[in-house]
Design a protein around this motif. Sequence first.
Motif, PDB file in Angstrom:
ATOM      1  N   MET A   1      40.263  43.738  29.521  1.00 25.17           N
ATOM      2  CA  MET A   1      40.145  44.743  30.853  1.00 25.17           C
ATOM      3  C   MET A   1      40.123  43.949  32.025  1.00 25.17           C
ATOM      4  O   MET A   1      40.696  44.561  33.091  1.00 25.17           O
ATOM      5  N   ILE A   2      39.213  42.983  32.089  1.00 25.86           N
ATOM      6  CA  ILE A   2      39.096  42.352  33.540  1.00 25.86           C
ATOM      7  C   ILE A   2      40.178  41.486  33.765  1.00 25.86           C
ATOM      8  O   ILE A   2      40.595  41.408  34.937  1.00 25.86           O
ATOM      9  N   LYS A   3      41.038  40.819  32.755  1.00 26.55           N
ATOM     10  CA  LYS A   3      42.257  40.258  32.881  1.00 26.55           C
ATOM     11  C   LYS A   3      43.113  41.062  33.491  1.00 26.55           C
ATOM     12  O   LYS A   3      44.039  40.854  34.586  1.00 26.55           O
ATOM     13  N   SER A   4      43.348  42.522  32.946  1.00 22.69           N
ATOM     14  CA  SER A   4      44.272  43.422  33.348  1.00 22.69           C
ATOM     15  C   SER A   4      44.174  43.748  34.612  1.00 22.69           C
ATOM     16  O   SER A   4      45.017  44.009  35.473  1.00 22.69           O
ATOM     17  N   TYR A   5      42.851  44.059  34.996  1.00 21.71           N
ATOM     18  CA  TYR A   5      42.207  44.668  36.415  1.00 21.71           C
ATOM     19  C   TYR A   5      42.716  43.395  37.376  1.00 21.71           C
ATOM     20  O   TYR A   5      42.967  43.538  38.601  1.00 21.71           O
ATOM     21  N   SER A   6      42.447  42.312  36.911  1.00 19.77           N
ATOM     22  CA  SER A   6      42.813  41.130  37.928  1.00 19.77           C
ATOM     23  C   SER A   6      44.237  40.792  38.184  1.00 19.77           C
ATOM     24  O   SER A   6      44.541  40.675  39.315  1.00 19.77           O
ATOM     25  N   VAL A   7      44.926  41.261  37.176  1.00 18.19           N
ATOM     26  CA  VAL A   7      46.442  40.929  37.535  1.00 18.19           C
ATOM     27  C   VAL A   7      47.015  42.721  38.237  1.00 18.19           C
ATOM     28  O   VAL A   7      47.848  42.278  39.249  1.00 18.19           O
ATOM     29  N   ALA A   8      46.461  43.481  38.058  1.00 17.64           N
ATOM     30  CA  ALA A   8      46.611  44.670  38.854  1.00 17.64           C
ATOM     31  C   ALA A   8      46.307  44.561  40.312  1.00 17.64           C
ATOM     32  O   ALA A   8      47.068  44.618  41.100  1.00 17.64           O
ATOM     33  N   GLY A   9      45.406  44.248  40.453  1.00 18.98           N
ATOM     34  CA  GLY A   9      44.770  43.905  41.794  1.00 18.98           C
ATOM     35  C   GLY A   9      45.384  42.787  42.569  1.00 18.98           C
ATOM     36  O   GLY A   9      45.641  42.900  43.830  1.00 18.98           O
ATOM     37  N   ALA A  10      45.897  41.772  42.005  1.00 22.36           N
ATOM     38  CA  ALA A  10      46.608  40.496  42.554  1.00 22.36           C
ATOM     39  C   ALA A  10      47.840  41.092  42.827  1.00 22.36           C
ATOM     40  O   ALA A  10      48.317  40.856  43.932  1.00 22.36           O
ATOM     41  N   VAL A  11      48.731  41.993  41.959  1.00 25.92           N
ATOM     42  CA  VAL A  11      50.062  42.371  42.235  1.00 25.92           C
ATOM     43  C   VAL A  11      49.946  43.298  43.504  1.00 25.92           C
ATOM     44  O   VAL A  11      50.764  43.332  44.337  1.00 25.92           O
ATOM     45  N   ILE A  12      49.035  44.169  43.295  1.00 26.97           N
ATOM     46  CA  ILE A  12      48.967  45.340  44.471  1.00 26.97           C
ATOM     47  C   ILE A  12      48.544  44.766  45.537  1.00 26.97           C
ATOM     48  O   ILE A  12      49.029  44.946  46.830  1.00 26.97           O
ATOM     49  N   GLY A  13      47.531  43.768  45.692  1.00 28.03           N
ATOM     50  CA  GLY A  13      47.280  43.110  46.896  1.00 28.03           C
ATOM     51  C   GLY A  13      48.392  42.317  47.480  1.00 28.03           C
ATOM     52  O   GLY A  13      48.459  42.218  48.706  1.00 28.03           O
ATOM     53  N   LEU A  14      49.214  41.556  46.732  1.00 31.63           N
ATOM     54  CA  LEU A  14      50.246  40.787  47.374  1.00 31.63           C
ATOM     55  C   LEU A  14      51.506  41.584  47.744  1.00 31.63           C
ATOM     56  O   LEU A  14      51.776  41.388  48.886  1.00 31.63           O
TER      57      LEU A  14
END
Length: 103
Positions: free
Chosen positions: A25-38
């Motif tokens: 779940m932490i990895k999924s949130y990290s990817v989602a946050g990175a994609v949205i932020g970028l």
Amino acid sequence: MKFFLMMFFGLVGFAFANDVSGMDMIKSYSVAGAVIGLGIAALGGAIGMGHAAAATISGTARNPGIGGKLLTTMFIALAMIEAQVIYTLVFAIIAIYGNPFIG
């Protein structure tokens, strides 16, 4: 726009469907946050670059004699705008691969 929004929220379920442990779940949130932020950073950079180019064209049209100075200043401004997007890319890569919350 509504289509992309609904498609995004529809596909989020697939990203978080296979929750084996909290680390996934932490990895999924990290990817989602990175994609949205970028995505937000790239959108802001594109808008800023568009405004800079429009202002330079307008200034050159008003006073063609200082077109070279305006062009140089515009390139410096574009480099600074693009640097902010690249910094966001670096932070996104760190969030995905060097996440401190993953053991």
